[in-house]
Design a protein around this motif. Structure first.
Motif, PDB file in Angstrom:
ATOM      1  N   ALA A  36       0.734  -1.197  -0.061  1.00  0.00           N
ATOM      2  CA  ALA A  36      -0.110  -0.158  -0.069  1.00  0.00           C
ATOM      3  C   ALA A  36       0.835   1.328  -0.080  1.00  0.00           C
ATOM      4  CB  ALA A  36      -0.954   0.010   1.272  1.00  0.00           C
ATOM      5  N   ASP A  37       2.042   1.078   0.617  1.00  0.00           N
ATOM      6  CA  ASP A  37       2.850   2.447   0.502  1.00  0.00           C
ATOM      7  C   ASP A  37       3.953   2.530  -0.653  1.00  0.00           C
ATOM      8  OD1 ASP A  37       4.766   0.335   0.585  1.00  0.00           O
ATOM      9  OD2 ASP A  37       5.580   1.018   2.408  1.00  0.00           O
ATOM     10  N   ARG A  38       3.457   1.724  -1.874  1.00  0.00           N
ATOM     11  CA  ARG A  38       3.970   1.936  -3.014  1.00  0.00           C
ATOM     12  C   ARG A  38       5.219   1.095  -3.118  1.00  0.00           C
ATOM     13  NH1 ARG A  38       1.987   5.445  -7.012  1.00  0.00           N
ATOM     14  NH2 ARG A  38       0.229   6.438  -6.554  1.00  0.00           N
ATOM     15  N   SER A  39       5.661   0.435  -2.348  1.00  0.00           N
ATOM     16  CA  SER A  39       7.022  -0.414  -2.410  1.00  0.00           C
ATOM     17  C   SER A  39       6.433  -1.695  -3.085  1.00  0.00           C
ATOM     18  CB  SER A  39       7.517  -0.902  -1.110  1.00  0.00           C
ATOM     19  OG  SER A  39       6.608  -1.376  -0.284  1.00  0.00           O
ATOM     20  N   PHE A  40       7.588  -2.258  -3.960  1.00  0.00           N
ATOM     21  CA  PHE A  40       7.194  -3.549  -4.752  1.00  0.00           C
ATOM     22  C   PHE A  40       8.566  -4.233  -4.851  1.00  0.00           C
ATOM     23  CE2 PHE A  40       9.395  -0.952  -8.070  1.00  0.00           C
ATOM     24  CZ  PHE A  40       9.766  -2.095  -8.851  1.00  0.00           C
ATOM     25  N   THR A  41       8.278  -5.581  -5.256  1.00  0.00           N
ATOM     26  CA  THR A  41       9.236  -6.632  -5.720  1.00  0.00           C
ATOM     27  C   THR A  41       8.746  -7.254  -6.574  1.00  0.00           C
ATOM     28  OG1 THR A  41      10.344  -6.688  -3.175  1.00  0.00           O
ATOM     29  CG2 THR A  41      10.696  -8.416  -4.733  1.00  0.00           C
ATOM     30  N   GLU A 194       8.697 -24.265 -31.291  1.00  0.00           N
ATOM     31  CA  GLU A 194       9.348 -24.927 -30.011  1.00  0.00           C
ATOM     32  C   GLU A 194       9.450 -23.522 -29.187  1.00  0.00           C
ATOM     33  OE1 GLU A 194      13.009 -27.016 -27.724  1.00  0.00           O
ATOM     34  OE2 GLU A 194      13.150 -26.798 -29.727  1.00  0.00           O
ATOM     35  N   ALA A 195      10.095 -22.453 -29.423  1.00  0.00           N
ATOM     36  CA  ALA A 195      10.191 -21.236 -28.628  1.00  0.00           C
ATOM     37  C   ALA A 195       8.927 -20.992 -27.954  1.00  0.00           C
ATOM     38  CB  ALA A 195      10.696 -20.219 -29.316  1.00  0.00           C
ATOM     39  N   PHE A 196       7.712 -20.899 -28.907  1.00  0.00           N
ATOM     40  CA  PHE A 196       6.406 -20.481 -28.477  1.00  0.00           C
ATOM     41  C   PHE A 196       5.523 -21.666 -27.674  1.00  0.00           C
ATOM     42  CE2 PHE A 196       7.375 -17.275 -31.500  1.00  0.00           C
ATOM     43  CZ  PHE A 196       6.932 -16.378 -31.188  1.00  0.00           C
ATOM     44  N   SER A 197       5.915 -22.589 -28.127  1.00  0.00           N
ATOM     45  CA  SER A 197       5.143 -23.959 -27.386  1.00  0.00           C
ATOM     46  C   SER A 197       5.797 -24.285 -25.769  1.00  0.00           C
ATOM     47  CB  SER A 197       5.225 -25.226 -28.145  1.00  0.00           C
ATOM     48  OG  SER A 197       6.629 -25.730 -28.299  1.00  0.00           O
ATOM     49  N   ARG A 198       6.852 -23.610 -25.656  1.00  0.00           N
ATOM     50  CA  ARG A 198       7.601 -23.923 -24.325  1.00  0.00           C
ATOM     51  C   ARG A 198       6.732 -23.117 -23.374  1.00  0.00           C
ATOM     52  NH1 ARG A 198      11.762 -27.237 -23.868  1.00  0.00           N
ATOM     53  NH2 ARG A 198      12.424 -26.402 -21.717  1.00  0.00           N
ATOM     54  N   LEU A 199       5.991 -22.425 -23.440  1.00  0.00           N
ATOM     55  CA  LEU A 199       5.284 -21.473 -22.503  1.00  0.00           C
ATOM     56  C   LEU A 199       4.887 -22.350 -21.505  1.00  0.00           C
ATOM     57  CD1 LEU A 199       4.494 -18.563 -21.336  1.00  0.00           C
ATOM     58  CD2 LEU A 199       2.492 -18.709 -22.931  1.00  0.00           C
ATOM     59  N   GLN A 200       5.074 -22.249 -20.269  1.00  0.00           N
ATOM     60  CA  GLN A 200       4.166 -22.615 -19.097  1.00  0.00           C
ATOM     61  C   GLN A 200       4.813 -22.137 -17.800  1.00  0.00           C
ATOM     62  OE1 GLN A 200       4.670 -27.168 -18.872  1.00  0.00           O
ATOM     63  NE2 GLN A 200       4.180 -27.064 -16.958  1.00  0.00           N
ATOM     64  N   GLY A 201       3.971 -21.369 -17.179  1.00  0.00           N
ATOM     65  CA  GLY A 201       4.262 -20.369 -16.117  1.00  0.00           C
ATOM     66  C   GLY A 201       3.209 -20.381 -15.009  1.00  0.00           C
ATOM     67  N   LEU A 202       3.969 -19.550 -13.901  1.00  0.00           N
ATOM     68  CA  LEU A 202       3.154 -19.380 -12.687  1.00  0.00           C
ATOM     69  C   LEU A 202       3.414 -17.900 -12.402  1.00  0.00           C
ATOM     70  CD1 LEU A 202       1.367 -21.398 -11.003  1.00  0.00           C
ATOM     71  CD2 LEU A 202       3.276 -21.344  -9.317  1.00  0.00           C
ATOM     72  N   PHE A 203       2.368 -17.058 -12.274  1.00  0.00           N
ATOM     73  CA  PHE A 203       2.489 -15.668 -11.883  1.00  0.00           C
ATOM     74  C   PHE A 203       1.840 -15.303 -10.795  1.00  0.00           C
ATOM     75  CE2 PHE A 203       1.186 -11.167 -12.593  1.00  0.00           C
ATOM     76  CZ  PHE A 203       2.285 -10.547 -12.267  1.00  0.00           C
ATOM     77  N   THR A 204       2.414 -14.971  -9.643  1.00  0.00           N
ATOM     78  CA  THR A 204       1.728 -14.599  -8.438  1.00  0.00           C
ATOM     79  C   THR A 204       1.778 -13.123  -8.023  1.00  0.00           C
ATOM     80  OG1 THR A 204       2.189 -16.873  -7.575  1.00  0.00           O
ATOM     81  CG2 THR A 204       1.535 -15.269  -5.976  1.00  0.00           C
ATOM     82  N   LEU A 205       0.639 -12.621  -7.801  1.00  0.00           N
ATOM     83  CA  LEU A 205       0.456 -11.159  -7.331  1.00  0.00           C
ATOM     84  C   LEU A 205       0.256 -11.190  -5.820  1.00  0.00           C
ATOM     85  CD1 LEU A 205       0.342  -8.051  -7.906  1.00  0.00           C
ATOM     86  CD2 LEU A 205      -2.034  -8.374  -8.458  1.00  0.00           C
ATOM     87  N   THR A 206       0.811 -10.443  -5.159  1.00  0.00           N
ATOM     88  CA  THR A 206       0.306 -10.212  -3.495  1.00  0.00           C
ATOM     89  C   THR A 206       0.218  -8.829  -3.358  1.00  0.00           C
ATOM     90  OG1 THR A 206       1.847 -12.309  -3.175  1.00  0.00           O
ATOM     91  CG2 THR A 206       1.274 -10.800  -1.315  1.00  0.00           C
ATOM     92  N   THR A 207      -0.526  -8.469  -2.597  1.00  0.00           N
ATOM     93  CA  THR A 207      -0.664  -7.004  -2.236  1.00  0.00           C
ATOM     94  C   THR A 207      -1.438  -7.106  -0.702  1.00  0.00           C
ATOM     95  OG1 THR A 207      -1.337  -4.872  -2.787  1.00  0.00           O
ATOM     96  CG2 THR A 207      -2.965  -6.657  -3.355  1.00  0.00           C
ATOM     97  N   ASP A 208      -1.191  -6.032  -0.149  1.00  0.00           N
ATOM     98  CA  ASP A 208      -1.807  -5.641   1.203  1.00  0.00           C
ATOM     99  C   ASP A 208      -2.601  -4.153   0.973  1.00  0.00           C
ATOM    100  OD1 ASP A 208       0.160  -3.524   1.176  1.00  0.00           O
ATOM    101  OD2 ASP A 208       1.056  -4.217   2.871  1.00  0.00           O
ATOM    102  N   ALA A 209      -2.797  -3.883  -0.263  1.00  0.00           N
ATOM    103  CA  ALA A 209      -3.434  -2.720  -0.620  1.00  0.00           C
ATOM    104  C   ALA A 209      -4.822  -3.088  -1.002  1.00  0.00           C
ATOM    105  CB  ALA A 209      -2.938  -1.904  -1.483  1.00  0.00           C
ATOM    106  N   GLU A 210      -5.579  -2.173  -1.383  1.00  0.00           N
ATOM    107  CA  GLU A 210      -7.071  -2.430  -1.624  1.00  0.00           C
ATOM    108  C   GLU A 210      -6.955  -3.105  -3.234  1.00  0.00           C
ATOM    109  OE1 GLU A 210     -11.068  -0.242  -3.304  1.00  0.00           O
ATOM    110  OE2 GLU A 210      -9.509   0.818  -2.194  1.00  0.00           O
ATOM    111  N   LEU A 211      -7.643  -4.041  -3.464  1.00  0.00           N
ATOM    112  CA  LEU A 211      -7.649  -4.954  -4.674  1.00  0.00           C
ATOM    113  C   LEU A 211      -9.006  -4.391  -5.359  1.00  0.00           C
ATOM    114  CD1 LEU A 211      -6.242  -6.951  -6.567  1.00  0.00           C
ATOM    115  CD2 LEU A 211      -7.593  -8.851  -5.470  1.00  0.00           C
ATOM    116  N   VAL A 212      -8.694  -3.515  -6.275  1.00  0.00           N
ATOM    117  CA  VAL A 212      -9.889  -3.062  -7.069  1.00  0.00           C
ATOM    118  C   VAL A 212     -10.674  -3.983  -7.800  1.00  0.00           C
ATOM    119  CG1 VAL A 212     -10.848  -1.259  -8.535  1.00  0.00           C
ATOM    120  CG2 VAL A 212      -9.118  -0.565  -6.661  1.00  0.00           C
TER     121      VAL A 212
END
Length: 251
Positions: A36-41, A194-212
């Motif tokens: 919420a204070d705008r810090s991020f990682t 092959e370059a395009f077919s290898r896509l397999q990912g996990l993306f995680t978003l974490t926040t203590d701010a208001e999730l609109v």
């Protein structure tokens, strides 16, 4: 076949005239924490696949010129057409690998890259992590000096207190994901598919701010003050991860 090659060349050249390579995610895990204070990682660990656009365009143009010459000489239709083959010769592959090894060395010098390793066949392994304050927009990857000009994820400031996160590069590249249509590349021989077919990912978003807002059907998981959203992506995923977060207003 000539008109197909022309179409492919135009589709690639229009949005990518400044790039000699196109970088796409392979197998990866990525995480973004916004407070919420705008810090991020932000972190990205995993594969990065490089597509040699200059080489692809060069071969496409050569094949188009050969086909045009055949048509002009009246030989069209006398021999069955073959699908274009973009497989590299041993000499071309050796030259490409050397260029990519040099590129890995250059990228590793940039802030945030804790490890960059070229593993061959257009595949890089990257460990990236950076922290800061969101008083300006953030994109990854983006480095014109090292040919990275098409970011996969963008964190945008919207007004005084709203932040929008969108990751079009974490899904298949299509007009629906807000990126240039790369479907022509996904089926071509020579490593492109092959370059395009290898896509397999996990993306995680974490926040203590208001999730609109957010577009994950499973929604957010709340643990204490934190809300966490996890997107799983593969070549069949169509909707890019997206969320809007309300943080401390800027003066």
């Amino acid at each position: 076949m000539l008109h197909r090659l022309k179409a492919v060349a135009f589709a690639l050249a229009a949005p990518l005239m400044l790039a000699s390579c196109l970088f796409v995610p392979g197998k990866f895990e990525s995480a973004l924490t916004i407070h919420a204070d705008r810090s991020f990682t932000f972190a990205y660990v995993g594969e990065v696949m490089a597509v040699d656009l200059q080489g692809f365009m060069g071969k496409a143009m050569q094949m188009g010129m050969a086909e045009a010459a055949k048509e002009k000489s009246g030989k069209k239709g006398k021999t069955p057409e073959k699908e274009p083959d973009f497989t590299l010769t041993p000499e071309e592959k050796a030259r490409q690998d050397e260029n990519f090894r040099k590129l890995a060395t250059e990228i590793a010098r940039e802030t945030g890259y804790r490890s960059v390793e070229y593993r061959g066949n257009g595949m890089f392994w990257i460990d990236y992590r950076i922290s800061g304050t969101l008083d300006h927009s953030f994109v990854f990857p983006y480095n014109p000096d090292n040919q990275m000009i098409m970011p996969w994820i963008a964190v945008e400031l919207r007004g005084k207190d709203l932040i929008r996160v969108k990751a079009p590069g974490y899904v298949r590249m299509s007009s629906g994901s807000g990126m240039s249509d790369m479907s022509a590349l996904t089926t071509t021989p020579g490593g492109m598919g092959e370059a395009f077919s290898r896509l397999q990912g996990l993306f995680t978003l974490t926040t203590d701010a208001e999730l609109v807002s957010q577009n994950n059907e499973e929604g957010a998981v709340t643990i204490g003050k934190d809300k966490t959203i996890t997107w799983k992506t593969d070549p069949r995923t169509g909707d890019a991860p997206m969320a809007s977060i309300r943080v401390r207003a800027m003066n």
